[in-house]
Design a protein around this motif. Structure first.
Motif, PDB file in Angstrom:
ATOM      1  N   GLY A  35       5.489   3.683  -5.058  1.00  0.00           N
ATOM      2  CA  GLY A  35       5.392   3.569  -6.502  1.00  0.00           C
ATOM      3  C   GLY A  35       6.237   2.421  -7.020  1.00  0.00           C
ATOM      4  O   GLY A  35       6.814   1.645  -6.266  1.00  0.00           O
ATOM      5  N   SER A  36       6.314   2.330  -8.310  1.00  0.00           N
ATOM      6  CA  SER A  36       7.154   1.330  -8.956  1.00  0.00           C
ATOM      7  C   SER A  36       7.804   1.987 -10.166  1.00  0.00           C
ATOM      8  O   SER A  36       7.477   3.108 -10.516  1.00  0.00           O
ATOM      9  N   GLY A  37       8.710   1.303 -10.779  1.00  0.00           N
ATOM     10  CA  GLY A  37       9.369   1.866 -11.948  1.00  0.00           C
ATOM     11  C   GLY A  37      10.129   3.127 -11.585  1.00  0.00           C
ATOM     12  O   GLY A  37      10.908   3.147 -10.642  1.00  0.00           O
ATOM     13  N   TYR A  38       9.858   4.215 -12.280  1.00  0.00           N
ATOM     14  CA  TYR A  38      10.590   5.457 -12.029  1.00  0.00           C
ATOM     15  C   TYR A  38      10.135   6.177 -10.765  1.00  0.00           C
ATOM     16  O   TYR A  38      10.736   7.162 -10.358  1.00  0.00           O
ATOM     17  N   PHE A  40       9.691   4.471  -7.707  1.00  0.00           N
ATOM     18  CA  PHE A  40       9.805   3.506  -6.613  1.00  0.00           C
ATOM     19  C   PHE A  40      10.220   4.137  -5.285  1.00  0.00           C
ATOM     20  O   PHE A  40       9.981   3.557  -4.238  1.00  0.00           O
ATOM     21  N   ASN A  41      10.831   5.307  -5.269  1.00  0.00           N
ATOM     22  CA  ASN A  41      11.234   5.973  -4.023  1.00  0.00           C
ATOM     23  C   ASN A  41      10.208   6.992  -3.553  1.00  0.00           C
ATOM     24  O   ASN A  41      10.480   7.755  -2.642  1.00  0.00           O
ATOM     25  N   GLU A  42       9.053   7.046  -4.164  1.00  0.00           N
ATOM     26  CA  GLU A  42       8.044   8.053  -3.839  1.00  0.00           C
ATOM     27  C   GLU A  42       6.709   7.387  -3.517  1.00  0.00           C
ATOM     28  O   GLU A  42       6.459   6.258  -3.911  1.00  0.00           O
ATOM     29  N   TYR A  43       5.866   8.119  -2.807  1.00  0.00           N
ATOM     30  CA  TYR A  43       4.496   7.680  -2.587  1.00  0.00           C
ATOM     31  C   TYR A  43       3.645   8.348  -3.663  1.00  0.00           C
ATOM     32  O   TYR A  43       3.638   9.562  -3.790  1.00  0.00           O
ATOM     33  N   VAL A  44       2.952   7.531  -4.434  1.00  0.00           N
ATOM     34  CA  VAL A  44       2.170   8.031  -5.559  1.00  0.00           C
ATOM     35  C   VAL A  44       0.680   7.792  -5.311  1.00  0.00           C
ATOM     36  O   VAL A  44       0.290   6.971  -4.487  1.00  0.00           O
ATOM     37  N   LEU A  45      -0.142   8.503  -6.050  1.00  0.00           N
ATOM     38  CA  LEU A  45      -1.585   8.354  -5.958  1.00  0.00           C
ATOM     39  C   LEU A  45      -1.975   6.957  -6.412  1.00  0.00           C
ATOM     40  O   LEU A  45      -1.534   6.486  -7.465  1.00  0.00           O
ATOM     41  N   TYR A  46      -2.785   6.276  -5.617  1.00  0.00           N
ATOM     42  CA  TYR A  46      -3.266   4.950  -5.983  1.00  0.00           C
ATOM     43  C   TYR A  46      -4.603   5.085  -6.708  1.00  0.00           C
ATOM     44  O   TYR A  46      -5.464   5.853  -6.301  1.00  0.00           O
ATOM     45  N   GLY A  47      -4.754   4.333  -7.762  1.00  0.00           N
ATOM     46  CA  GLY A  47      -6.000   4.342  -8.504  1.00  0.00           C
ATOM     47  C   GLY A  47      -6.196   3.002  -9.186  1.00  0.00           C
ATOM     48  O   GLY A  47      -5.371   2.095  -9.081  1.00  0.00           O
ATOM     49  N   THR A  48      -7.278   2.879  -9.909  1.00  0.00           N
ATOM     50  CA  THR A  48      -7.584   1.674 -10.678  1.00  0.00           C
ATOM     51  C   THR A  48      -7.912   2.108 -12.104  1.00  0.00           C
ATOM     52  O   THR A  48      -7.998   3.298 -12.398  1.00  0.00           O
ATOM     53  N   GLU A  49      -8.119   1.152 -12.953  1.00  0.00           N
ATOM     54  CA  GLU A  49      -8.545   1.429 -14.328  1.00  0.00           C
ATOM     55  C   GLU A  49      -7.655   2.483 -14.996  1.00  0.00           C
ATOM     56  O   GLU A  49      -8.131   3.483 -15.527  1.00  0.00           O
TER      57      GLU A  49
END
Length: 103
Positions: A35-38, A40-49
Motif C-alpha cells: 500500500g501507500s500512505g497510511y 504502506f506497511n500492509e498488502y492492500v487490494l489492488y484495483g483500478t478506477e
C-alpha cells in the motif's frame, strides 16, 4: 461476491510486487500489493478506477466494483498472513560485514 474477513486463501503466484490470492478453485484471484500512505506497511487490494472508496477489480473474467462492507474505503481491505504460517516459509539471509576506505 462477498469475501468475509479472514477468509482463507492461497497465493497462486506473484506479478511484480503483487500477490495473486485465490479464495476458490478456478482461474480466480485478487491482487494484493504494498500500500501507500497510511497502508504502506500492509498488502492492500489492488484495483483500478478508484471512486468514492470503491475500486474496479476483475474476478473470474468479470469486472466488479469492490467496496468494503465494514469500512469507508476498500483501500482498508488488507491481506492478513497468519504468523505461524509465515514462520514456516524458507528464509535466506546473510549478514554483511561492511567495508571501510583505506587511508
Amino acid at each position: 461476491m462477498i469475501v468475509p474477513s479472514f477468509t482463507p486463501g492461497i497465493c497462486e503466484g506473484a506479478d511484480g510486487d503483487k500477490l495473486l490470492i485465490s479464495f476458490e478453485k478456478g482461474n480466480n484471484n485478487l491482487a494484493f500489493g504494498p500500500g501507500s500512505g497510511y497502508t504502506f506497511n500492509e498488502y492492500v487490494l489492488y484495483g483500478t478506477e478508484w471512486k468514492n472508496g470503491t475500486a474496479a477489480v476483475t474476478y473470474d473474467s468479470n469486472k466488479f466494483r469492490a467496496r468494503c462492507g465494514t469500512c469507508q474505503d476498500v483501500a482498508s481491505a488488507t491481506l492478513v498472513i497468519r504468523k505461524k504460517v509465515a514462520e514456516k516459509w524458507e528464509h535466506k539471509s546473510r549478514t554483511l560485514k561492511g567495508r571501510t576506505v583505506s587511508k
